[in-house]
Design an enzyme around this catalytic site. Structure first.
Site, PDB file in Angstrom:
ATOM      1  N   ARG A 209      46.837  55.666  25.189  1.00  0.00           N
ATOM      2  CA  ARG A 209      46.032  55.128  26.284  1.00  0.00           C
ATOM      3  C   ARG A 209      45.121  54.031  25.744  1.00  0.00           C
ATOM      4  NH1 ARG A 209      49.206  57.193  29.194  1.00  0.00           N
ATOM      5  NH2 ARG A 209      48.840  58.605  30.968  1.00  0.00           N
ATOM      6  N   GLU A 238      44.091  48.373  32.019  1.00  0.00           N
ATOM      7  CA  GLU A 238      45.377  47.980  32.606  1.00  0.00           C
ATOM      8  C   GLU A 238      45.318  48.091  34.130  1.00  0.00           C
ATOM      9  OE1 GLU A 238      48.389  50.543  30.981  1.00  0.00           O
ATOM     10  OE2 GLU A 238      47.901  50.037  28.912  1.00  0.00           O
ATOM     11  N   HIS A 255      52.701  48.714  27.829  1.00  0.00           N
ATOM     12  CA  HIS A 255      52.696  50.165  28.077  1.00  0.00           C
ATOM     13  C   HIS A 255      54.113  50.654  28.358  1.00  0.00           C
ATOM     14  CE1 HIS A 255      49.991  53.659  29.689  1.00  0.00           C
ATOM     15  NE2 HIS A 255      51.055  54.112  29.036  1.00  0.00           N
TER      16      HIS A 255
END
Length: 372
Positions: A209, A238, A255
């Site tokens: 993360r 994000e 990601h």
């Protein structure tokens, strides 16, 4: 039954088509009006499931996320409504581990580093950290693991080290969930103080993360001359990431570390199995029957397995430089979510069968995950 699912969930039609009417949606665009009539809601990590989203819904019977992380789900709220919830722990753990290995192969080639001499600090020893440790073990690469939560568990007999010891390794690979509360929060786990202690010889990988690293502090340190090599698949905030940080990353991606076809589809399959259990019906569909054959599905090795063969094998299946190139080319024009939505097919090592001529190290590719 009205089944609402993220449009990026592979094989959703194949798994859920017989159970109800399917309504695909763009994960970041979902709102309360759109899910007013949902009986089943299946999401990925970019959709926040909370009271605001479900304010107009009175019919919800099941919520599932096809991801390992659950920080986007208000589980307390779901419990207050007696709505069953399930996630997909471990679904893309192999995919993320293979992303890390591909990155290390690329970095070792780029900087003439002896990959087998590195010591890796794995921060987070859950499903993903464990899969990475298994691949490192297969290659004989030394590693240590840091996980204060699992270290306190009497059922986990592995040896764990402190965070500072893990952060002193040649490679630091982050695989923790995002938590802001509790005894061991991971939000800004690597803050300015921790980041300042990293050296020019180290490689820092974040594939969990974005908020685990203080991105603003990291950017400022890089702008002031910090030489630590960065591999960043995840970004704070994000999809609105800190764009100036991109140029300081050796490898940058959107990601997608867990975005192998197998990794994403495993999540779909796990939700299908959970929903069937909830409905008390047999789960008669399996992922193995749906996956296509890989474009290169078998390889015969005719020499001793070594670093050169490792480089060739890994990059034949997945070369992380492809995703780095796509990211840098499209991030300013197409955007973060577009890159994820249009992500090209990627397979895991298991999609390729490797045979060898009875060499001493013939078992290494299979321990890495290649099929026999």
């Amino acid at each position: 039954m009205n089944i609402y699912h993220d449009e990026n969930m592979p094989f959703a039609k194949e798994f859920f088509g017989d159970l109800g009417t399917l309504y695909p949606f763009a994960g970041r665009e979902l709102n309360a009006e759109m899910v007013e009539n949902a009986d089943v809601l299946l999401v990925r990590s970019i959709t926040k499931v909370n009271e605001s989203l479900l304010a107009n819904n009175k019919s919800l019977q099941f919520v599932g996320t096809a991801t390992i992380g659950v920080d986007h789900i208000d589980q307390t709220y779901l419990k207050s409504r007696d709505v069953p919830f399930t996630s997909a722990p471990g679904c893309n753990a192999i995919s993320v581990a293979e992303y890390v290995l591909s990155a290390l192969v690329v970095m070792s080639e780029r900087y003439l580093i002896d990959l087998f001499s590195l010591k890796v600090g794995i921060v987070g020893a859950g499903n993903t950290g464990t899969r990475l440790s298994e691949k490192l073990s297969a290659l004989g690469i030394e590693y240590v693991m840091c996980d204060p939560v699992l270290a306190e568990s009497p059922n986990d007999t592995r040896n764990f080290v402190s965070l500072d010891e893990a952060l002193a390794c040649d490679v630091i690979s982050l695989h923790v969930p995002l938590t802001q509360d509790g005894e061991h929060p991971t939000y800004h786990l690597l803050n300015e103080t921790k980041l300042k202690n990293l050296t020019s010889e180290q490689i820092l990988i974040n594939a969990c993360r974005g908020e685990v690293i203080d991105n603003k502090a990291l950017l400022q340190l890089k702008q002031n001359g910090m030489q630590t090599k960065l591999i960043l698949d995840v970004w704070e905030g994000e999809p609105n990431l800190l764009h100036p940080l991109i140029e300081y990353a050796e490898i940058a991606s959107a990601h997608i570390a867990g975005y192998s076809l197998e990794g994403k589809a495993r999540g779909t399959e796990m939700l299908y199995q959970a929903l069937c259990k909830q409905l008390n019906i047999p789960a008669n569909k399996a992922l193995k029957d749906l996956l296509p054959s890989a474009s290169i599905n078998s390889v015969e090795l005719k020499q001793e397995f070594d670093g050169i063969l490792l480089n060739q094998l890994v990059k034949m299946v997945y070369d992380v430089r492809r995703d780095d190139g796509i990211f840098r080319q499209q991030i300013n024009t197409q955007g973060f979510d577009h890159i994820r939505k249009t992500y090209p097919a990627r397979r895991e090592f298991s999609a390729v069968t490797v045979s060898m001529n009875n060499q001493a190290n013939e078992g290494v590719p299979h321990r890495l995950g290649f099929s026999k």
